[in-house]
Write a protein that holds these residues in place. Sequence first.
Motif, PDB file in Angstrom:
ATOM      1  N   TYR A 192       0.830  -1.195   0.000  1.00  0.00           N
ATOM      2  CA  TYR A 192       0.000   0.000   0.000  1.00  0.00           C
ATOM      3  C   TYR A 192       0.867   1.248   0.000  1.00  0.00           C
ATOM      4  CZ  TYR A 192      -4.064  -2.837   1.413  1.00  0.00           C
ATOM      5  OH  TYR A 192      -5.078  -3.759   1.472  1.00  0.00           O
ATOM      6  N   GLN A 212       0.624   5.389   1.185  1.00  0.00           N
ATOM      7  CA  GLN A 212      -0.129   6.417   1.905  1.00  0.00           C
ATOM      8  C   GLN A 212       0.570   7.742   1.682  1.00  0.00           C
ATOM      9  OE1 GLN A 212      -0.394   6.070   6.195  1.00  0.00           O
ATOM     10  NE2 GLN A 212      -2.330   7.171   6.238  1.00  0.00           N
ATOM     11  N   GLN A 242      -3.144  11.522   3.494  1.00  0.00           N
ATOM     12  CA  GLN A 242      -4.144  10.771   2.732  1.00  0.00           C
ATOM     13  C   GLN A 242      -4.371   9.393   3.349  1.00  0.00           C
ATOM     14  OE1 GLN A 242      -5.728  12.196  -0.015  1.00  0.00           O
ATOM     15  NE2 GLN A 242      -4.611  14.005   0.676  1.00  0.00           N
ATOM     16  N   SER A 243      -5.320   8.689   2.735  1.00  0.00           N
ATOM     17  CA  SER A 243      -5.604   7.325   3.166  1.00  0.00           C
ATOM     18  C   SER A 243      -4.675   6.349   2.456  1.00  0.00           C
ATOM     19  CB  SER A 243      -7.068   7.004   2.849  1.00  0.00           C
ATOM     20  OG  SER A 243      -7.411   5.738   3.355  1.00  0.00           O
ATOM     21  N   LEU A 244      -4.876   5.083   2.726  1.00  0.00           N
ATOM     22  CA  LEU A 244      -4.064   4.050   2.096  1.00  0.00           C
ATOM     23  C   LEU A 244      -4.664   3.652   0.757  1.00  0.00           C
ATOM     24  CD1 LEU A 244      -3.528   3.713   5.267  1.00  0.00           C
ATOM     25  CD2 LEU A 244      -2.780   1.407   4.659  1.00  0.00           C
ATOM     26  N   LEU A 255      -4.065   0.714  -2.344  1.00  0.00           N
ATOM     27  CA  LEU A 255      -3.383  -0.517  -2.700  1.00  0.00           C
ATOM     28  C   LEU A 255      -2.595  -0.329  -3.990  1.00  0.00           C
ATOM     29  CD1 LEU A 255      -2.993  -3.564  -2.056  1.00  0.00           C
ATOM     30  CD2 LEU A 255      -4.973  -4.000  -3.544  1.00  0.00           C
ATOM     31  N   ILE A 292       4.324   7.082   2.816  1.00  0.00           N
ATOM     32  CA  ILE A 292       4.566   5.902   3.633  1.00  0.00           C
ATOM     33  C   ILE A 292       4.161   4.697   2.799  1.00  0.00           C
ATOM     34  CG2 ILE A 292       3.991   4.630   5.736  1.00  0.00           C
ATOM     35  CD1 ILE A 292       3.280   7.275   7.056  1.00  0.00           C
ATOM     36  N   LEU A 342       3.507   0.638   2.938  1.00  0.00           N
ATOM     37  CA  LEU A 342       3.220  -0.400   3.920  1.00  0.00           C
ATOM     38  C   LEU A 342       2.968  -1.737   3.242  1.00  0.00           C
ATOM     39  CD1 LEU A 342       1.082   2.268   5.016  1.00  0.00           C
ATOM     40  CD2 LEU A 342       1.720   0.969   7.036  1.00  0.00           C
ATOM     41  N   PHE A 377      -0.414  -5.381   9.223  1.00  0.00           N
ATOM     42  CA  PHE A 377       0.478  -4.474   8.525  1.00  0.00           C
ATOM     43  C   PHE A 377       1.853  -4.428   9.170  1.00  0.00           C
ATOM     44  CE2 PHE A 377      -2.042  -2.107   5.419  1.00  0.00           C
ATOM     45  CZ  PHE A 377      -3.306  -2.539   5.748  1.00  0.00           C
ATOM     46  N   ALA A 430       5.295  -2.024   9.924  1.00  0.00           N
ATOM     47  CA  ALA A 430       5.393  -0.698  10.542  1.00  0.00           C
ATOM     48  C   ALA A 430       5.500   0.414   9.513  1.00  0.00           C
ATOM     49  CB  ALA A 430       6.584  -0.649  11.486  1.00  0.00           C
ATOM     50  N   ARG A 468       8.802   5.192   5.701  1.00  0.00           N
ATOM     51  CA  ARG A 468       8.595   6.613   5.386  1.00  0.00           C
ATOM     52  C   ARG A 468       9.649   7.049   4.385  1.00  0.00           C
ATOM     53  NH1 ARG A 468       5.349   9.720   8.782  1.00  0.00           N
ATOM     54  NH2 ARG A 468       4.613   8.643  10.653  1.00  0.00           N
TER      55      ARG A 468
END
Lengths: 118, 114
Positions: free
Chosen positions: B35, B37, B41-43, B45, B90, B92, B105, B107, B110
Amino acid sequence: AQKITQTQPGMFVQEKEAVTLDCTYDTSDPSYGLFWYKQPSSGEMIFLIYQGSYDQQNATEGRYSLNFQKARKSANLVISASQLGDSAMYFCAMREGHLIQGAQKLVFGQGTRLTINP
Amino acid sequence: SAVISQKPSRDICQRGTSLTIQCQVDSQVTMMFWYRQQPGQSLTLIATANQGSEATYESGFVIDKFPISRPNLTFSTLTVSNMSPEDSSIYLCSVGRDGVNIQYFGAGTRLSVL
């Protein structure tokens, strides 16, 4: 169309109060799953609670409960007795399709930033 | 639960370079997910990685930009290629255990691109 809608960009709550974070979803699939995740400032995504579309009872996990109203397509997260450590971003997410068929992809809402005041 | 180790935790990179992010799981899983981010914002895919087959990319993401490897059932890598400042996010990885509803998930990584 937005699959997951979180209408509260930010919420401020006094410590020890209960808080409800809203989430509505949109799907035509009869089989789906709903999730809530917590993201502290560190960035990790912490799983909180899960509700399946066929589950008869609302999910609960400690201080977290999910108010699942299927007809309204809502899955609100309720945090009882809030704590300072609950301050974080909270994301609602949905999985469409049945897990047995390999469906695991998640779609996330925009999130709600929760701040707990002492 | 699942123990997911993601490396590096953060990095600062120059534009035009590439970064490979690693994701290691403590047990075998069929599917691994990557994912992104973006700030505030949101995540979203990027792709789903199955062992032994090509990754499946979501709309808006291409293999040339985000090549993924999945050499075995416990490991995957995501490469962010030819980076630009817009790639600052980020990243993930997550896993879903077979037959278990929950997706866990790592960690996160970044990434800042200068």
